[in-house]
Design a protein around this motif. Structure first.
Motif, PDB file in Angstrom:
ATOM      1  N   TRP A  23     130.301  16.933  10.075  1.00  0.00           N
ATOM      2  CA  TRP A  23     131.312  17.638  11.033  1.00  0.00           C
ATOM      3  C   TRP A  23     131.862  18.743  10.335  1.00  0.00           C
ATOM      4  CZ3 TRP A  23     130.799  12.436   9.470  1.00  0.00           C
ATOM      5  CH2 TRP A  23     130.175  11.541  10.542  1.00  0.00           C
ATOM      6  N   ASP A  24     131.449  19.232   9.115  1.00  0.00           N
ATOM      7  CA  ASP A  24     132.378  20.372   8.438  1.00  0.00           C
ATOM      8  C   ASP A  24     132.387  21.491   9.277  1.00  0.00           C
ATOM      9  OD1 ASP A  24     132.473  18.656   6.465  1.00  0.00           O
ATOM     10  OD2 ASP A  24     130.980  19.688   4.939  1.00  0.00           O
ATOM     11  N   GLY A  25     131.205  21.932   9.829  1.00  0.00           N
ATOM     12  CA  GLY A  25     131.449  23.192  10.684  1.00  0.00           C
ATOM     13  C   GLY A  25     132.230  23.080  11.865  1.00  0.00           C
ATOM     14  N   LEU A  26     132.510  22.064  12.525  1.00  0.00           N
ATOM     15  CA  LEU A  26     133.324  21.889  13.707  1.00  0.00           C
ATOM     16  C   LEU A  26     134.649  21.921  13.006  1.00  0.00           C
ATOM     17  CD1 LEU A  26     133.781  21.429  16.516  1.00  0.00           C
ATOM     18  CD2 LEU A  26     133.652  18.745  16.182  1.00  0.00           C
ATOM     19  N   VAL A  27     134.967  21.243  11.935  1.00  0.00           N
ATOM     20  CA  VAL A  27     136.375  21.250  11.476  1.00  0.00           C
ATOM     21  C   VAL A  27     136.805  22.702  11.008  1.00  0.00           C
ATOM     22  CG1 VAL A  27     137.727  20.642   9.323  1.00  0.00           C
ATOM     23  CG2 VAL A  27     136.039  18.990  10.484  1.00  0.00           C
ATOM     24  N   LYS A  28     135.790  23.573  10.674  1.00  0.00           N
ATOM     25  CA  LYS A  28     136.471  24.939  10.006  1.00  0.00           C
ATOM     26  C   LYS A  28     136.933  25.666  11.593  1.00  0.00           C
ATOM     27  CE  LYS A  28     133.533  25.155   6.068  1.00  0.00           C
ATOM     28  NZ  LYS A  28     132.387  25.660   5.277  1.00  0.00           N
ATOM     29  N   ARG A  29     135.917  25.387  12.386  1.00  0.00           N
ATOM     30  CA  ARG A  29     136.308  26.207  13.761  1.00  0.00           C
ATOM     31  C   ARG A  29     137.525  25.648  14.379  1.00  0.00           C
ATOM     32  NH1 ARG A  29     130.522  25.087  14.184  1.00  0.00           N
ATOM     33  NH2 ARG A  29     130.817  23.572  15.672  1.00  0.00           N
ATOM     34  N   LEU A  30     137.780  24.233  14.340  1.00  0.00           N
ATOM     35  CA  LEU A  30     139.031  23.725  14.807  1.00  0.00           C
ATOM     36  C   LEU A  30     140.235  24.214  14.017  1.00  0.00           C
ATOM     37  CD1 LEU A  30     137.928  20.327  15.500  1.00  0.00           C
ATOM     38  CD2 LEU A  30     138.529  21.938  17.351  1.00  0.00           C
ATOM     39  N   VAL A  31     140.179  24.409  12.705  1.00  0.00           N
ATOM     40  CA  VAL A  31     141.108  25.052  11.914  1.00  0.00           C
ATOM     41  C   VAL A  31     141.332  26.427  12.495  1.00  0.00           C
ATOM     42  CG1 VAL A  31     141.773  25.624   9.545  1.00  0.00           C
ATOM     43  CG2 VAL A  31     140.751  23.537   9.868  1.00  0.00           C
TER      44      VAL A  31
END
Length: 436
Positions: free
Chosen positions: A177-185
Motif C-alpha cells: 500500500w506504500d504507493g497509494l499512501v503517498k498519493r493520498l498524502v
C-alpha cells in the motif's frame, strides 16, 4: 442566439491561449496540455455559460472525464493526476479557447451533478476563521484542497475496485500500500492515508483475507459517503479535514464527574499517541482524550487511571461524538467504583456508536459483574453465566485479572474493538483499582 450561448461567446473572447496556459501549475503541464488539446482526443464535449466538459481518450479502457466550472475556475477530472489543474482540464480549455467545443443547451448529467454539489458547498455556512491573528482563510486554497481530496478519493475507489477484481492474494506484502499512501498524502487526505498505511497489520492472522476485505469495504463506504452533500462531520474527520482545537473549545461543553478508565500508548513513525478513556457518571457518555509527543518526550499525564475528575469536556463534531478536549477542570473528587453495564446493554451501546459512525474501531465500556473465563476452544472471554465477549488477541492470557478475580465477578473497564476486548482496569470488592 440565446442569452446563455451569447454569454458563452463573451467568455470565449476573454479566455485566450495564453490565459489558459497561465493556469498550469508548471511548464511540463503546459506541454502535456497542448498534447491533448486536439479535437481528435475529445468526445462528448460541450460548453454552456457555466461550464465546459468533455471525455478525453487515455491509456485505460474508459476515457477521462474532465470539466471546468468557468465561474471559478474550478476543475474536476477522473484521471489520477495530483496536479491541479491536470493536463486534461487544461487541454479542454485550450480546445475551448480555440472554439473547438460545441455549444450545448445544458450541461451533461455528470457535470450538472458536480456543479450542484459545488453550489451546495458554497451555500454552507462558513466555519469560524482558524487563524490566531484573525486573518481570513484563503478560499482558493481551501477549494484546491477540496479538489485534491476528491481526486484522491476517486483514485482510491478505482484502486479498491482493482483489488477486488484481481483478488487479495497479491496483498501479502507489507509494502503493498506504500504507493497509494503517498498519493493520498499528496492529495491532502491524511486521515484516509493513515488508515491505508495500517492495513498491513491485518496480515498476521489466519483470517487475514476476510479482515482485509472488511477494511476495503469500510474504505469504499468512506469514499461513497464523502460524495454526499454535505459530507457528515465524521466523514470529513476520517478523510483528514481536522477541526481546530479552538473551534472545539468554542462549542458546548459537558460537565460531569468523569471516571478515568485507562490509557494506552502507541508508537508510529517516531510519534507516540496516548489514548485516555473516560466515562461520565451522570451523562453516561464515553470520551477519548488524545495527546501526542515525539519519542523521548513526556506525554500528558494529568488524567490518572482510577481517579475521578470534575471537569467540562468539549467534544469534536460527529454522529457518535467520542474524541474530546478537557475544557476546564474543577478539581478531583473521591474515587469510587464506576457504574457498570451488563453485557447486553454494553453491546447495545457499541451498536449505537457503530450506527452513528461505522468506522469506529474502539469504544470504552465498563462491564459489571464479569470474570475471565475460557470457551470451548480455549480462547479467553470476559463475561458471566450467560456468555461473554472475546478478548483481543494481543491481550494474551489475562493472568492478573484471573488472579484478582479468583472466580468472583468484578467491575472491569475495557476497550471494545472489532477483534475483541482490551482490558484497561478493574475494581476489586473493596473498591481498589488495578491497572491491567
Amino acid at each position: 442566439m440565446s442569452a446563455g450561448l451569447a454569454s458563452v461567446r463573451r467568455v470565449i473572447e476573454r479566455w485566450n491561449r495564453d490565459q489558459v496556459l497561465a493556469l498550469a501549475p508548471d511548464a511540463s503541464s503546459q506541454k502535456a496540455a497542448q498534447g491533448v488539446s486536439s479535437p481528435g482526443k475529445w468526445s462528448n464535449a460541450g460548453v454552456t455559460a457555466e461550464a465546459v466538459w468533455g471525455e478525453c481518450k487515455g491509456s485505460g479502457s474508459k476515457p477521462y472525464r474532465a470539466c471546468v466550472d468557468l465561474s471559478g475556475p474550478a476543475y474536476r477530472c477522473s484521471c489520477p493526476s495530483r496536479k491541479f489543474p491536470c493536463k486534461h482540464a487544461l487541454g479542454l480549455l485550450l480546445l475551448w479557447s480555440a472554439d473547438g467545443v460545441p455549444d450545448a443547451d445544458a450541461p451533461a448529467d455528470w457535470v450538472a451533478e458536480w456543479l450542484d454539489q459545488r453550489r451546495v458547498r458554497a451555500e454552507r455556512p462558513a466555519p469560524a476563521p482558524r487563524t490566531a491573528a484573525g486573518a481570513a482563510p484563503d478560499p482558493k486554497r481551501a477549494e484546491q484542497r477540496e479538489q485534491r481530496v476528491a481526486a484522491g478519493l476517486e483514485e482510491l475507489e478505482r484502486w479498491l475496485a482493482d483489488q477486488v477484481r484481481q483478488g487479495v492474494a497479491g496483498s501479502r506484502r507489507h509494502d503493498h500500500w506504500d504507493g497509494l499512501v503517498k498519493r493520498l498524502v499528496d492529495a491532502q487526505a491524511p486521515g484516509v492515508a493513515g488508515t491505508v498505511s495500517r492495513l498491513g497489520a491485518v496480515l498476521g492472522g489466519e483470517d487475514w483475507p476476510a479482515r482485509l476485505l472488511s477494511e476495503y469495504a469500510l474504505l469504499h463506504l468512506l469514499v461513497v459517503a464523502h460524495r454526499r452533500e454535505p459530507p457528515a462531520p465524521a466523514v470529513r474527520g476520517r478523510v483528514g479535514f481536522q477541526t481546530s482545537r479552538e473551534e472545539v473549545l468554542a462549542g458546548e461543553t459537558v460537565r460531569d464527574l468523569w471516571d478515568v478508565l485507562g490509557r494506552r500508548d502507541e508508537e508510529q513513525d517516531r510519534l507516540i499517541s496516548r489514548r485516555v478513556w473516560l466515562r461520565g457518571r451522570a451523562s453516561g457518555r464515553a470520551a477519548l482524550v488524545l495527546s501526542f509527543a515525539p519519542v523521548g518526550q513526556a506525554l500528558d499525564a494529568s488524567l490518572v487511571t482510577g481517579t475521578t475528575v470534575d471537569a467540562e469536556l468539549a467534544f469534536y463534531p460527529g454522529s457518535a461524538p467520542l474524541r474530546a478536549l478537557v475544557a476546564d477542570r474543577h478539581g478531583a473528587v473521591p474515587a469510587t467504583v464506576p457504574p457498570g453495564s451488563a453485557l447486553e446493554r454494553a453491546l447495545e451501546e457499541v451498536a449505537a456508536a457503530l450506527a452513528g459512525d461505522p468506522w469506529t474501531d474502539s469504544w470504552p465500556l465498563v462491564l459489571d459483574a464479569v470474570a475471565p473465563m475460557r470457551d470451548g476452544n480455549g480462547s479467553w472471554l470476559l463475561g458471566g453465566p450467560d456468555g461473554g465477549l472475546p478478548l483481543h488477541p494481543s491481550a494474551g492470557a489475562p493472568w492478573r485479572l484471573v488472579a484478582a478475580s479468583g472466580g468472583r465477578p468484578l467491575t472491569v473497564a475495557a476497550e471494545w474493538t472489532p477483534q475483541g476486548l482490551r482490558p484497561l482496569s478493574m475494581w476489586d470488592e473493596e473498591g481498589q483499582v488495578m491497572v491491567l
